[in-house]
Scaffold this motif. Structure first.
Motif, PDB file in Angstrom:
ATOM      1  N   SER A 298      48.014  31.913  57.251  1.00 39.21           N
ATOM      2  CA  SER A 298      47.908  33.340  56.922  1.00 39.21           C
ATOM      3  C   SER A 298      48.004  33.578  55.435  1.00 39.21           C
ATOM      4  CB  SER A 298      49.005  34.134  57.646  1.00 39.21           C
ATOM      5  OG  SER A 298      50.278  33.816  57.150  1.00 39.21           O
ATOM      6  N   THR A 314      41.410  37.235  61.470  1.00 37.24           N
ATOM      7  CA  THR A 314      41.751  38.656  61.412  1.00 37.24           C
ATOM      8  C   THR A 314      42.136  39.038  59.995  1.00 37.24           C
ATOM      9  OG1 THR A 314      42.530  38.632  63.693  1.00 37.24           O
ATOM     10  CG2 THR A 314      43.278  40.445  62.311  1.00 37.24           C
ATOM     11  N   LEU A 316      43.503  41.691  57.087  1.00 37.52           N
ATOM     12  CA  LEU A 316      44.450  42.785  56.989  1.00 37.52           C
ATOM     13  C   LEU A 316      43.794  43.983  56.334  1.00 37.52           C
ATOM     14  CD1 LEU A 316      47.521  40.731  55.749  1.00 37.52           C
ATOM     15  CD2 LEU A 316      46.719  41.109  58.072  1.00 37.52           C
ATOM     16  N   ASN A 337      52.427  35.765  70.144  1.00 36.87           N
ATOM     17  CA  ASN A 337      52.077  36.523  68.946  1.00 36.87           C
ATOM     18  C   ASN A 337      52.431  35.737  67.693  1.00 36.87           C
ATOM     19  OD1 ASN A 337      51.422  38.640  70.694  1.00 36.87           O
ATOM     20  ND2 ASN A 337      53.512  39.448  70.609  1.00 36.87           N
ATOM     21  N   THR A 348      53.076  41.621  59.590  1.00 34.58           N
ATOM     22  CA  THR A 348      51.953  41.830  60.484  1.00 34.58           C
ATOM     23  C   THR A 348      52.162  41.041  61.758  1.00 34.58           C
ATOM     24  OG1 THR A 348      50.493  41.979  58.563  1.00 34.58           O
ATOM     25  CG2 THR A 348      49.440  41.725  60.695  1.00 34.58           C
ATOM     26  N   ILE A 350      50.188  39.796  65.260  1.00 31.40           N
ATOM     27  CA  ILE A 350      48.856  39.629  65.836  1.00 31.40           C
ATOM     28  C   ILE A 350      49.007  38.894  67.168  1.00 31.40           C
ATOM     29  CG2 ILE A 350      46.624  38.476  65.519  1.00 31.40           C
ATOM     30  CD1 ILE A 350      46.936  38.932  62.549  1.00 31.40           C
ATOM     31  N   ASP A 351      48.282  39.373  68.196  1.00 38.34           N
ATOM     32  CA  ASP A 351      48.403  38.709  69.489  1.00 38.34           C
ATOM     33  C   ASP A 351      47.534  37.459  69.531  1.00 38.34           C
ATOM     34  OD1 ASP A 351      45.755  39.424  70.085  1.00 38.34           O
ATOM     35  OD2 ASP A 351      46.310  41.016  71.471  1.00 38.34           O
ATOM     36  N   GLY A 354      43.877  37.550  68.419  1.00 39.27           N
ATOM     37  CA  GLY A 354      43.533  37.980  67.072  1.00 39.27           C
ATOM     38  C   GLY A 354      43.617  39.475  66.849  1.00 39.27           C
ATOM     39  N   LYS A 355      44.122  40.224  67.823  1.00 37.39           N
ATOM     40  CA  LYS A 355      44.238  41.683  67.688  1.00 37.39           C
ATOM     41  C   LYS A 355      45.522  42.036  66.953  1.00 37.39           C
ATOM     42  CE  LYS A 355      44.849  45.907  70.393  1.00 37.39           C
ATOM     43  NZ  LYS A 355      45.002  46.459  71.767  1.00 37.39           N
ATOM     44  N   ILE A 356      45.414  42.920  65.958  1.00 35.34           N
ATOM     45  CA  ILE A 356      46.586  43.375  65.213  1.00 35.34           C
ATOM     46  C   ILE A 356      47.407  44.307  66.090  1.00 35.34           C
ATOM     47  CG2 ILE A 356      47.402  44.716  63.237  1.00 35.34           C
ATOM     48  CD1 ILE A 356      45.031  43.707  61.663  1.00 35.34           C
ATOM     49  N   GLU A 359      51.282  46.694  61.760  1.00 35.51           N
ATOM     50  CA  GLU A 359      51.386  46.289  60.360  1.00 35.51           C
ATOM     51  C   GLU A 359      52.411  47.185  59.696  1.00 35.51           C
ATOM     52  OE1 GLU A 359      47.069  46.869  59.609  1.00 35.51           O
ATOM     53  OE2 GLU A 359      47.180  44.861  58.758  1.00 35.51           O
TER      54      GLU A 359
END
Length: 423
Positions: A298, A314, A316, A337, A348, A350-351, A354-356, A359
């Motif tokens: 990340s 993903t 930000l 996650n 942040t 994220i599941d 890849g879904k946020i 944040e």
């Protein structure tokens, strides 16, 4: 008078907007602190001088953190609500704290030491045991690397100590008998197998992994793995902390080629499984790994990478992207996650698709700019899912997803709650 066209006005607006878009004029991001649960002030310290201030967690969810680089109390034990249990002076701790079996282990200059986790009282220290801060702990061993001067280059050693600090064995770290440059900068343990990442200048390669096996009274070298030519760890040296190990005993780490970042998977037999290019545009310092051997990194992008390349990527919010030193390992929770942060105080979640999930940018009071005094430096998950963040002047706790570290894989820097760098 010549009439001004709408297109011309639009261009003027765009130019003005572009030239004024700097860090001081970025629209402040959502600054809700509803996830903040507690803070613990550590006073006037300089956390930037500490190499690895990752908190360690014990079986009762107590938190052990380095809080000072001065001569006063430099490490502390907090309960999970942020209440201080004790603080102690470790006389200049130079490594991360490692928790194992109700003991704390750490280095101090060229010494290693052990303290009782219940009271913080130092139990023993051993001189001339380590050079730098490469250290790992298992149920019955402490492993370090040490450097002894010998002519121009000197000699690097792998050392094993028992849990009372007594030397069991030592062996030279060497890629080959003819090669003299073998500077270690990463170490991880899997059972009795010891993996050391070294700077080894051989042809056009400059990185190698050496595998040793602890046989009880000595160490047996099992194999060498030499990185392909033109791949490099340049820029990572000094930040490359450990080598992630998945549940099938494969080693996972990152290297750079032509300014692109790649993930390598190497088997326990020393064979290359796969190489995958990532979308990270900055050097990857460390990785986390899930139970299936997928890798997470990340920065301004959070990426899940596997044998066939990027699984998802993903990005930000654009206004929340700030510079940092390197891409780092997210912390993986047992809910699947990943939690990420950088120096700009961005948290942040994220599941696994890849879904946020959420944040948050934490900034104290009304200040909308970056404050170097409040930068996030390191973080981990507690067993109840709380996100524990070490800052320069505070330790902060944010609400997570109510689950602790992923069971299995290599879910964070140094692998587990105790920061042991062993599986």
């Amino acid at each position: 008078m010549k009439k001004t066209t709408p297109l011309f006005l639009l261009l003027v607006v765009l130019i003005v907007s572009y030239t004024s878009c700097d860090l001081n004029n970025i629209k402040p991001p959502d600054n809700k602190t509803d996830r903040l649960k507690w803070t613990y002030s550590v006073g006037d310290v300089y956390m930037n001088s500490l190499p690895n201030p990752v908190p360690a967690i014990d079986e009762k969810s107590n938190i052990y953190a380095i809080v000072s680089s001065h001569s006063k109390d430099d490490f502390v034990k907090l309960d999970q609500s942020g209440k201080k249990v004790w603080s102690k002076n470790g006389n200049g701790i130079s490594s991360r704290l490692i928790y194992s079996n109700n003991k704390l282990f750490y280095s101090r200059g060229t010494s290693i030491a052990c303290a009782d986790a219940e009271t913080g009282t130092e139990l023993w220290s051993t001189e001339n045991a380590i050079n730098g801060n490469i250290i790992a702990v298992t149920n019955d061993r402490i492993y370090t690397t040490d450097y002894l001067e010998n002519n121009f280059l000197g000699v690097n050693y792998l050392k094993a100590f028992n849990l009372d600090g007594n030397l069991v064995w030592e062996t030279k770290i060497k890629y080959s008998d003819s090669d003299s440059i073998n500077f270690p900068f990463a170490m991880s343990i899997n059972g009795n197998d010891i993996y050391i990442g070294v700077l080894a200048e051989i042809g056009k390669s400059n990185f190698a992994i050496l595998k040793y096996r602890d046989t009880g009274d000595n160490a047996k070298k099992i194999w060498n793995w030499l990185a392909p030519e033109d791949f490099t760890t340049e820029g990572v040296n000094g930040r490359f902390k450990d080598i992630a190990i998945d549940d099938n005993s494969n080693l996972l780490f990152a290297m750079t080629k032509d300014s692109k970042q790649y993930v390598f998977s190497i088997s326990a037999l020393g064979n290359q499984n796969w190489i995958s290019e990532t979308n990270q545009n900055i050097i990857i310092s460390n990785l986390s790994v899930d139970t299936k051997g997928n890798v997470f990194s990340s920065f301004s992008t959070i990426e899940k990478t596997g044998a066939n390349g990027s699984i998802w990527n993903t990005k930000l919010k654009k206004d929340w992207e700030f510079e940092g030193l390197a891409a780092n390992a997210p912390v993986l929770s047992d809910e699947g996650n990943s939690i990420s942060m950088n120096f700009s105080k961005l948290l942040t979640a994220i599941d696994n698709n890849g879904k946020i999930l959420w944040e948050q940018h934490y900034e104290p009071e009304e200040d909308t700019g970056l404050s170097s005094d409040e930068q996030f430096h390191s973080f981990t998950l507690n067993r109840n899912g709380d996100i524990i963040v070490v800052c320069k002047f505070e330790i902060k706790c944010f609400k997570g997803d109510n689950s602790g570290l992923l069971k299995g894989g290599w879910p964070k820097l140094y692998g587990n709650y105790g920061n042991t760098a062993s599986k």
